[in-house]
Enzyme design. Structure first.
Site, PDB file in Angstrom:
ATOM      1  N   LYS A 109      28.342 -13.748 -14.332  1.00  0.00           N
ATOM      2  CA  LYS A 109      28.936 -12.791 -13.392  1.00  0.00           C
ATOM      3  C   LYS A 109      29.861 -11.881 -14.166  1.00  0.00           C
ATOM      4  CE  LYS A 109      29.005 -12.213  -8.824  1.00  0.00           C
ATOM      5  NZ  LYS A 109      27.971 -12.705  -7.897  1.00  0.00           N
TER       6      LYS A 109
HETATM    7  N1  GLU Z   1      25.371 -10.522  -6.651  1.00  0.00           N
HETATM    8  C1  GLU Z   1      24.290 -11.242  -6.051  1.00  0.00           C
HETATM    9  C2  GLU Z   1      24.679 -12.703  -5.864  1.00  0.00           C
HETATM   10  O1  GLU Z   1      25.835 -13.051  -5.808  1.00  0.00           O
HETATM   11  C3  GLU Z   1      22.968 -11.026  -6.766  1.00  0.00           C
HETATM   12  C4  GLU Z   1      22.917 -11.498  -8.181  1.00  0.00           C
HETATM   13  C5  GLU Z   1      21.635 -11.117  -8.921  1.00  0.00           C
HETATM   14  O2  GLU Z   1      20.731 -10.570  -8.317  1.00  0.00           O
HETATM   15  O3  GLU Z   1      21.593 -11.382 -10.121  1.00  0.00           O
HETATM   16  O4  GLU Z   1      23.834 -13.544  -5.715  1.00  0.00           O
END
Ligand code: GLU
Length: 419
Positions: A109
Protein backbone atom coordinates in the site's frame (compact mmCIF):
# COMPACT_ATOMS: atom_id res chain seq x y z
CA UNK A 1 1.10 19.63 6.53
CA UNK A 2 0.26 18.16 9.92
CA UNK A 3 -0.35 14.45 10.08
CA UNK A 4 -3.38 13.09 11.92
CA UNK A 5 -2.78 11.62 15.35
CA UNK A 6 -4.75 8.49 16.11
CA UNK A 7 -5.36 7.37 19.67
CA UNK A 8 -5.04 3.69 18.84
CA UNK A 9 -2.91 2.35 16.02
CA UNK A 10 -4.76 1.01 12.99
CA UNK A 11 -2.00 -1.56 12.58
CA UNK A 12 -2.64 -2.61 16.20
CA UNK A 13 -6.27 -3.39 15.29
CA UNK A 14 -5.14 -5.35 12.26
CA UNK A 15 -2.74 -7.43 14.40
CA UNK A 16 -5.56 -8.21 16.87
CA UNK A 17 -7.62 -9.73 14.05
CA UNK A 18 -4.59 -11.61 12.77
CA UNK A 19 -3.94 -13.09 16.24
CA UNK A 20 -7.48 -14.48 16.58
CA UNK A 21 -6.91 -16.56 13.44
CA UNK A 22 -3.28 -17.36 14.29
CA UNK A 23 -4.53 -18.84 17.59
CA UNK A 24 -7.05 -20.99 15.72
CA UNK A 25 -4.26 -22.17 13.39
CA UNK A 26 -1.92 -22.71 16.37
CA UNK A 27 0.82 -20.73 14.61
CA UNK A 28 4.12 -20.59 16.45
CA UNK A 29 5.77 -17.34 17.58
CA UNK A 30 8.42 -17.36 14.82
CA UNK A 31 5.87 -17.64 12.04
CA UNK A 32 3.76 -14.89 13.67
CA UNK A 33 6.83 -12.62 13.73
CA UNK A 34 7.52 -13.22 10.05
CA UNK A 35 3.91 -12.62 9.06
CA UNK A 36 3.46 -9.43 11.09
CA UNK A 37 6.66 -7.61 10.06
CA UNK A 38 6.58 -5.65 6.80
CA UNK A 39 9.18 -6.71 4.22
CA UNK A 40 9.91 -3.09 3.31
CA UNK A 41 8.71 0.37 4.38
CA UNK A 42 9.73 3.34 2.27
CA UNK A 43 9.27 6.98 3.36
CA UNK A 44 10.33 9.87 1.17
CA UNK A 45 9.85 13.57 0.58
CA UNK A 46 7.82 14.87 -2.33
CA UNK A 47 8.91 18.42 -3.05
CA UNK A 48 6.73 20.17 -5.64
CA UNK A 49 5.76 23.59 -6.86
CA UNK A 50 2.30 24.99 -6.14
CA UNK A 51 0.51 26.77 -8.99
CA UNK A 52 1.32 30.00 -7.11
CA UNK A 53 5.05 29.32 -7.60
CA UNK A 54 5.66 28.46 -3.94
CA UNK A 55 7.47 25.24 -3.01
CA UNK A 56 5.87 22.66 -0.75
CA UNK A 57 7.09 19.30 0.59
CA UNK A 58 4.76 16.40 1.30
CA UNK A 59 5.58 12.95 2.67
CA UNK A 60 5.13 9.83 0.53
CA UNK A 61 4.99 6.20 1.68
CA UNK A 62 5.04 2.76 0.12
CA UNK A 63 4.89 -0.33 2.31
CA UNK A 64 5.56 -3.71 0.69
CA UNK A 65 4.32 -6.04 3.36
CA UNK A 66 4.64 -9.43 1.78
CA UNK A 67 6.02 -11.01 -1.39
CA UNK A 68 5.34 -14.61 -0.35
CA UNK A 69 2.64 -15.28 -2.96
CA UNK A 70 3.79 -12.84 -5.66
CA UNK A 71 4.53 -9.16 -6.33
CA UNK A 72 3.24 -6.71 -3.72
CA UNK A 73 -0.19 -5.31 -4.64
CA UNK A 74 -2.31 -2.48 -3.31
CA UNK A 75 -3.53 1.05 -3.80
CA UNK A 76 -2.16 4.54 -3.27
CA UNK A 77 -4.09 6.87 -0.96
CA UNK A 78 -4.05 10.68 -1.01
CA UNK A 79 -5.51 11.89 2.29
CA UNK A 80 -4.60 14.19 5.21
CA UNK A 81 -4.84 11.19 7.60
CA UNK A 82 -2.15 9.12 5.83
CA UNK A 83 0.55 7.95 8.27
CA UNK A 84 3.12 5.16 8.22
CA UNK A 85 0.96 3.25 10.71
CA UNK A 86 -2.10 3.46 8.48
CA UNK A 87 -0.25 2.53 5.28
CA UNK A 88 1.39 -0.41 7.07
CA UNK A 89 -2.00 -1.67 8.31
CA UNK A 90 -3.48 -1.30 4.82
CA UNK A 91 -0.52 -3.19 3.27
CA UNK A 92 -0.94 -5.94 5.88
CA UNK A 93 -4.64 -6.18 5.00
CA UNK A 94 -3.80 -6.34 1.27
CA UNK A 95 -1.66 -9.42 2.00
CA UNK A 96 -4.68 -11.24 3.46
CA UNK A 97 -7.12 -9.82 0.94
CA UNK A 98 -5.10 -11.10 -2.03
CA UNK A 99 -4.64 -14.48 -0.33
CA UNK A 100 -8.29 -14.85 0.66
CA UNK A 101 -9.40 -14.61 -2.97
CA UNK A 102 -6.39 -16.65 -4.09
CA UNK A 103 -4.65 -14.04 -6.27
CA UNK A 104 -0.94 -14.54 -7.07
CA UNK A 105 0.06 -11.39 -5.18
CA UNK A 106 1.56 -10.32 -1.89
CA UNK A 107 0.43 -7.15 -0.14
CA UNK A 108 1.40 -3.50 -0.42
CA UNK A 109 0.00 0.00 0.00
CA UNK A 110 1.12 3.56 -0.55
CA UNK A 111 0.06 7.05 0.24
CA UNK A 112 0.79 10.72 0.34
CA UNK A 113 -0.23 12.86 3.33
CA UNK A 114 -2.10 15.64 1.56
CA UNK A 115 -5.54 17.13 1.11
CA UNK A 116 -6.48 16.72 -2.56
CA UNK A 117 -9.48 19.05 -2.13
CA UNK A 118 -6.93 21.87 -1.75
CA UNK A 119 -4.91 20.90 -4.84
CA UNK A 120 -5.40 21.65 -8.52
CA UNK A 121 -5.24 18.91 -11.18
CA UNK A 122 -1.80 20.14 -12.22
CA UNK A 123 -0.55 19.98 -8.64
CA UNK A 124 -1.90 16.42 -8.25
CA UNK A 125 -0.11 15.49 -11.49
CA UNK A 126 3.23 16.89 -10.25
CA UNK A 127 2.88 15.10 -6.90
CA UNK A 128 1.98 11.83 -8.64
CA UNK A 129 4.89 11.99 -11.08
CA UNK A 130 7.38 12.71 -8.29
CA UNK A 131 5.84 9.94 -6.16
CA UNK A 132 6.20 7.47 -9.07
CA UNK A 133 9.75 8.61 -9.89
CA UNK A 134 10.84 8.00 -6.28
CA UNK A 135 9.63 4.39 -6.54
CA UNK A 136 10.99 3.46 -9.99
CA UNK A 137 13.46 0.87 -8.68
CA UNK A 138 11.04 -0.93 -6.39
CA UNK A 139 7.79 -1.10 -8.38
CA UNK A 140 7.07 -2.99 -11.63
CA UNK A 141 4.78 -5.75 -12.91
CA UNK A 142 6.89 -8.40 -11.13
CA UNK A 143 7.79 -6.31 -8.07
CA UNK A 144 4.92 -4.21 -6.78
CA UNK A 145 1.78 -3.11 -8.63
CA UNK A 146 -0.04 -0.03 -7.23
CA UNK A 147 -3.68 0.85 -7.91
CA UNK A 148 -6.28 3.46 -6.94
CA UNK A 149 -7.43 3.93 -3.36
CA UNK A 150 -9.04 6.85 -1.48
CA UNK A 151 -8.82 10.02 -3.67
CA UNK A 152 -6.73 8.47 -6.45
CA UNK A 153 -8.33 8.01 -9.85
CA UNK A 154 -7.69 6.28 -13.20
CA UNK A 155 -6.09 9.58 -14.31
CA UNK A 156 -3.64 9.39 -11.39
CA UNK A 157 -2.79 5.82 -12.46
CA UNK A 158 -2.23 7.06 -16.04
CA UNK A 159 0.33 9.63 -14.77
CA UNK A 160 2.01 6.97 -12.63
CA UNK A 161 2.20 4.55 -15.58
CA UNK A 162 3.53 7.25 -17.91
CA UNK A 163 6.23 8.39 -15.48
CA UNK A 164 7.39 4.83 -14.86
CA UNK A 165 7.32 4.02 -18.60
CA UNK A 166 9.41 7.13 -19.39
CA UNK A 167 12.02 6.09 -16.79
CA UNK A 168 12.34 2.49 -17.98
CA UNK A 169 12.12 3.56 -21.64
CA UNK A 170 9.34 1.19 -22.60
CA UNK A 171 5.57 1.09 -22.34
CA UNK A 172 4.69 -0.64 -19.08
CA UNK A 173 0.93 -0.78 -18.56
CA UNK A 174 1.30 -3.67 -16.07
CA UNK A 175 3.04 -1.47 -13.48
CA UNK A 176 -0.29 -0.18 -12.14
CA UNK A 177 -3.92 -1.24 -12.34
CA UNK A 178 -7.08 0.84 -12.35
CA UNK A 179 -5.90 2.67 -15.48
CA UNK A 180 -8.26 4.22 -18.04
CA UNK A 181 -9.41 1.71 -20.70
CA UNK A 182 -7.54 3.53 -23.49
CA UNK A 183 -4.12 2.75 -21.99
CA UNK A 184 -4.53 -0.83 -20.81
CA UNK A 185 -7.25 -0.66 -18.17
CA UNK A 186 -9.79 -3.45 -17.73
CA UNK A 187 -13.46 -3.26 -18.46
CA UNK A 188 -15.40 -3.45 -15.19
CA UNK A 189 -12.53 -2.25 -12.97
CA UNK A 190 -14.14 1.04 -11.91
CA UNK A 191 -17.29 -0.63 -10.54
CA UNK A 192 -15.50 -3.79 -9.34
CA UNK A 193 -15.20 -3.02 -5.62
CA UNK A 194 -18.86 -1.97 -5.36
CA UNK A 195 -19.88 -4.97 -7.47
CA UNK A 196 -17.94 -7.28 -5.15
CA UNK A 197 -19.68 -5.78 -2.12
CA UNK A 198 -23.10 -6.53 -3.63
CA UNK A 199 -22.09 -10.04 -4.75
CA UNK A 200 -20.99 -10.92 -1.19
CA UNK A 201 -23.98 -9.17 0.40
CA UNK A 202 -26.59 -10.87 -1.81
CA UNK A 203 -25.03 -14.28 -1.19
CA UNK A 204 -25.08 -13.75 2.59
CA UNK A 205 -28.61 -12.31 2.45
CA UNK A 206 -29.80 -15.54 0.81
CA UNK A 207 -28.03 -17.46 3.59
CA UNK A 208 -29.83 -15.57 6.38
CA UNK A 209 -33.18 -15.46 4.58
CA UNK A 210 -33.32 -11.81 3.42
CA UNK A 211 -34.99 -11.44 0.01
CA UNK A 212 -33.64 -8.46 -2.04
CA UNK A 213 -37.05 -6.88 -2.55
CA UNK A 214 -37.65 -6.87 1.23
CA UNK A 215 -34.21 -5.59 2.16
CA UNK A 216 -33.27 -2.04 3.07
CA UNK A 217 -29.66 -0.92 2.75
CA UNK A 218 -27.71 2.01 4.24
CA UNK A 219 -24.33 2.91 2.79
CA UNK A 220 -21.74 5.17 4.41
CA UNK A 221 -19.58 6.79 1.73
CA UNK A 222 -20.52 7.64 -1.85
CA UNK A 223 -17.12 7.35 -3.52
CA UNK A 224 -15.92 4.70 -5.90
CA UNK A 225 -17.10 1.87 -3.62
CA UNK A 226 -20.32 3.23 -2.10
CA UNK A 227 -21.96 4.72 -5.17
CA UNK A 228 -21.56 1.66 -7.40
CA UNK A 229 -22.62 -0.65 -4.58
CA UNK A 230 -25.74 1.52 -4.10
CA UNK A 231 -26.56 1.40 -7.81
CA UNK A 232 -26.08 -2.37 -8.05
CA UNK A 233 -28.17 -3.01 -4.92
CA UNK A 234 -30.93 -0.92 -6.48
CA UNK A 235 -30.61 -2.83 -9.79
CA UNK A 236 -31.10 -6.08 -7.85
CA UNK A 237 -34.34 -4.82 -6.31
CA UNK A 238 -33.10 -3.79 -2.85
CA UNK A 239 -34.22 -0.50 -1.29
CA UNK A 240 -31.34 1.89 -0.59
CA UNK A 241 -32.62 3.96 2.35
CA UNK A 242 -29.46 5.81 3.37
CA UNK A 243 -26.34 7.24 1.72
CA UNK A 244 -23.66 9.67 2.87
CA UNK A 245 -20.48 11.51 2.04
CA UNK A 246 -18.28 14.11 3.77
CA UNK A 247 -21.13 16.65 3.64
CA UNK A 248 -23.53 14.48 5.70
CA UNK A 249 -26.03 11.66 5.34
CA UNK A 250 -29.40 11.39 3.61
CA UNK A 251 -32.16 9.00 4.69
CA UNK A 252 -35.43 8.10 2.99
CA UNK A 253 -37.42 5.09 4.18
CA UNK A 254 -39.27 5.02 0.85
CA UNK A 255 -35.95 4.49 -0.92
CA UNK A 256 -33.38 6.86 -2.39
CA UNK A 257 -33.23 7.13 -6.18
CA UNK A 258 -29.55 6.22 -6.58
CA UNK A 259 -29.12 7.41 -10.18
CA UNK A 260 -30.45 10.81 -9.06
CA UNK A 261 -27.86 10.94 -6.28
CA UNK A 262 -25.13 9.96 -8.75
CA UNK A 263 -26.22 12.72 -11.13
CA UNK A 264 -26.22 15.21 -8.25
CA UNK A 265 -22.63 14.26 -7.37
CA UNK A 266 -21.52 14.37 -11.01
CA UNK A 267 -22.92 17.92 -11.25
CA UNK A 268 -22.02 19.39 -7.84
CA UNK A 269 -19.03 17.30 -6.75
CA UNK A 270 -20.68 16.19 -3.45
CA UNK A 271 -24.11 15.25 -2.07
CA UNK A 272 -24.51 18.76 -0.53
CA UNK A 273 -28.01 20.00 -1.33
CA UNK A 274 -29.34 16.54 -2.34
CA UNK A 275 -33.11 16.59 -1.92
CA UNK A 276 -33.85 12.87 -2.25
CA UNK A 277 -33.77 12.19 1.51
CA UNK A 278 -33.83 13.83 4.96
CA UNK A 279 -30.48 15.14 6.07
CA UNK A 280 -29.09 13.28 9.10
CA UNK A 281 -25.57 12.99 10.51
CA UNK A 282 -23.10 10.33 9.48
CA UNK A 283 -23.29 8.91 13.02
CA UNK A 284 -27.10 8.66 12.76
CA UNK A 285 -26.79 6.81 9.47
CA UNK A 286 -24.75 4.04 11.12
CA UNK A 287 -27.50 3.40 13.66
CA UNK A 288 -30.44 4.01 11.32
CA UNK A 289 -33.26 1.55 10.60
CA UNK A 290 -31.97 -0.82 7.86
CA UNK A 291 -31.31 -4.52 7.26
CA UNK A 292 -27.89 -4.24 5.69
CA UNK A 293 -25.24 -1.66 6.52
CA UNK A 294 -22.28 -0.99 4.24
CA UNK A 295 -19.44 1.16 5.64
CA UNK A 296 -17.63 2.30 2.50
CA UNK A 297 -15.44 5.17 3.70
CA UNK A 298 -12.51 5.04 6.13
CA UNK A 299 -11.23 3.04 9.12
CA UNK A 300 -12.59 2.90 12.66
CA UNK A 301 -16.18 4.05 12.10
CA UNK A 302 -17.61 1.33 14.36
CA UNK A 303 -16.61 2.02 17.94
CA UNK A 304 -18.21 0.14 20.88
CA UNK A 305 -20.77 2.97 21.35
CA UNK A 306 -21.92 2.84 17.72
CA UNK A 307 -21.82 -0.96 17.57
CA UNK A 308 -24.20 -1.24 20.53
CA UNK A 309 -26.83 0.77 18.62
CA UNK A 310 -26.52 -0.66 15.11
CA UNK A 311 -29.91 -1.98 13.94
CA UNK A 312 -28.77 -3.84 10.82
CA UNK A 313 -28.63 -7.65 10.73
CA UNK A 314 -25.75 -7.74 8.29
CA UNK A 315 -22.68 -5.53 7.89
CA UNK A 316 -20.69 -5.69 4.66
CA UNK A 317 -17.34 -3.91 4.97
CA UNK A 318 -16.76 -1.97 1.74
CA UNK A 319 -14.05 0.09 3.48
CA UNK A 320 -10.80 -1.27 4.89
CA UNK A 321 -10.79 -1.57 8.68
CA UNK A 322 -14.12 0.15 9.51
CA UNK A 323 -14.68 -2.00 12.63
CA UNK A 324 -12.50 -1.79 15.74
CA UNK A 325 -11.89 -5.16 17.47
CA UNK A 326 -13.97 -3.97 20.47
CA UNK A 327 -16.91 -3.15 18.19
CA UNK A 328 -16.46 -6.47 16.40
CA UNK A 329 -16.88 -8.31 19.71
CA UNK A 330 -20.16 -6.46 20.28
CA UNK A 331 -21.42 -7.42 16.81
CA UNK A 332 -20.59 -11.03 17.60
CA UNK A 333 -22.43 -10.91 20.95
CA UNK A 334 -25.43 -9.26 19.31
CA UNK A 335 -25.57 -11.87 16.54
CA UNK A 336 -24.90 -9.34 13.76
CA UNK A 337 -23.12 -10.98 10.83
CA UNK A 338 -20.10 -9.13 9.43
CA UNK A 339 -18.60 -9.89 6.03
CA UNK A 340 -15.07 -8.67 6.68
CA UNK A 341 -13.24 -6.10 4.54
CA UNK A 342 -10.64 -8.54 3.22
CA UNK A 343 -13.47 -10.53 1.60
CA UNK A 344 -16.22 -7.93 1.06
CA UNK A 345 -14.09 -5.35 -0.76
CA UNK A 346 -11.79 -7.80 -2.59
CA UNK A 347 -13.66 -7.22 -5.86
CA UNK A 348 -11.43 -4.26 -6.70
CA UNK A 349 -8.14 -6.07 -6.39
CA UNK A 350 -9.59 -9.14 -8.12
CA UNK A 351 -10.33 -7.11 -11.26
CA UNK A 352 -6.92 -5.45 -10.79
CA UNK A 353 -5.49 -8.95 -11.12
CA UNK A 354 -7.52 -9.43 -14.31
CA UNK A 355 -6.19 -6.10 -15.60
CA UNK A 356 -2.58 -7.11 -14.84
CA UNK A 357 -3.12 -10.45 -16.58
CA UNK A 358 -4.73 -8.76 -19.63
CA UNK A 359 -1.87 -6.22 -19.85
CA UNK A 360 0.71 -9.00 -19.78
CA UNK A 361 -1.12 -10.98 -22.45
CA UNK A 362 -1.95 -7.88 -24.51
CA UNK A 363 -5.42 -9.34 -24.97
CA UNK A 364 -8.51 -7.72 -23.46
CA UNK A 365 -11.71 -9.34 -22.23
CA UNK A 366 -15.36 -8.43 -22.64
CA UNK A 367 -17.04 -6.84 -19.61
CA UNK A 368 -19.36 -9.83 -19.21
CA UNK A 369 -16.30 -12.11 -18.95
CA UNK A 370 -14.73 -9.86 -16.32
CA UNK A 371 -17.92 -9.78 -14.24
CA UNK A 372 -18.48 -13.52 -14.49
CA UNK A 373 -14.93 -14.35 -13.42
CA UNK A 374 -15.18 -11.82 -10.60
CA UNK A 375 -18.28 -13.53 -9.25
CA UNK A 376 -16.56 -16.94 -9.48
CA UNK A 377 -13.49 -15.79 -7.54
CA UNK A 378 -15.52 -14.09 -4.82
CA UNK A 379 -18.21 -16.71 -4.29
CA UNK A 380 -15.85 -19.71 -4.36
CA UNK A 381 -13.82 -18.17 -1.55
CA UNK A 382 -16.78 -16.73 0.39
CA UNK A 383 -18.27 -20.24 0.47
CA UNK A 384 -14.96 -21.66 1.66
CA UNK A 385 -14.86 -19.07 4.45
CA UNK A 386 -18.42 -19.90 5.46
CA UNK A 387 -17.47 -23.56 5.67
CA UNK A 388 -14.53 -22.74 7.97
CA UNK A 389 -16.72 -20.43 10.10
CA UNK A 390 -19.29 -23.19 10.56
CA UNK A 391 -16.86 -25.99 11.28
CA UNK A 392 -14.62 -23.94 13.63
CA UNK A 393 -17.45 -21.95 15.29
CA UNK A 394 -15.69 -18.76 14.24
CA UNK A 395 -16.86 -15.44 12.82
CA UNK A 396 -16.58 -14.88 9.07
CA UNK A 397 -13.71 -12.50 9.85
CA UNK A 398 -11.65 -15.05 11.76
CA UNK A 399 -12.49 -17.65 9.13
CA UNK A 400 -11.32 -15.32 6.33
CA UNK A 401 -8.03 -14.62 8.11
CA UNK A 402 -7.61 -18.33 8.78
CA UNK A 403 -7.97 -19.19 5.09
CA UNK A 404 -5.67 -16.34 4.03
CA UNK A 405 -2.97 -16.98 6.63
CA UNK A 406 -2.95 -20.69 5.82
CA UNK A 407 -2.35 -19.91 2.12
CA UNK A 408 0.48 -17.47 2.87
CA UNK A 409 2.11 -19.85 5.37
CA UNK A 410 2.04 -22.67 2.80
CA UNK A 411 3.77 -20.42 0.22
CA UNK A 412 6.35 -19.29 2.77
CA UNK A 413 7.13 -22.85 3.85
CA UNK A 414 7.54 -24.01 0.26
CA UNK A 415 9.88 -21.10 -0.53
CA UNK A 416 11.74 -21.35 2.78
CA UNK A 417 13.53 -18.51 4.54
CA UNK A 418 16.59 -17.32 2.59
CA UNK A 419 19.38 -16.61 5.00
N1 GLU B 1 -7.35 0.05 -3.04
C1 GLU B 1 -8.11 -1.14 -3.30
C2 GLU B 1 -8.16 -2.01 -2.05
O1 GLU B 1 -8.00 -1.55 -0.95
C3 GLU B 1 -7.64 -1.85 -4.56
C4 GLU B 1 -6.24 -2.36 -4.53
C5 GLU B 1 -5.76 -2.93 -5.86
O2 GLU B 1 -6.53 -3.03 -6.79
O3 GLU B 1 -4.57 -3.26 -5.92
O4 GLU B 1 -8.42 -3.18 -2.14
Amino acid sequence: MTTAVREVSVFGDAIAYFNDAADLLELDGGMRRILTNPSRQIIFSIPFQRDTGEFEVYTGYRVQFSFARGPAKGGIRYHPGVTLDEVTALAFWMTWKCAVVDLPFGGGKGGVTCDPTQLSMNEVERITRRYAAELVEVVGPDKDVPAPDVNTTPQVMAWFMDTYSMHVRQNMPGVVTGKPLEIGGSRGRTEATGRGVTICALDEMAEIGLRPEQTSIAIQGFGNVGKYAAKLFEDRGCKVVGISDVTGAYYNDEGIYVSGAMEHVAKHGTLEGFKGGDKITNAELLTSECDVLVPAALEKVFTPETAANVKAKLIVEGANGPTTPEADRIFKERGITVIPDIMANAGGVTVSYFEWAQDRAGYFWKESEVNQRLEDFLLTNLHEIRGIANSRHATLRTAAYTLAIDRVVKALKLRGIYA
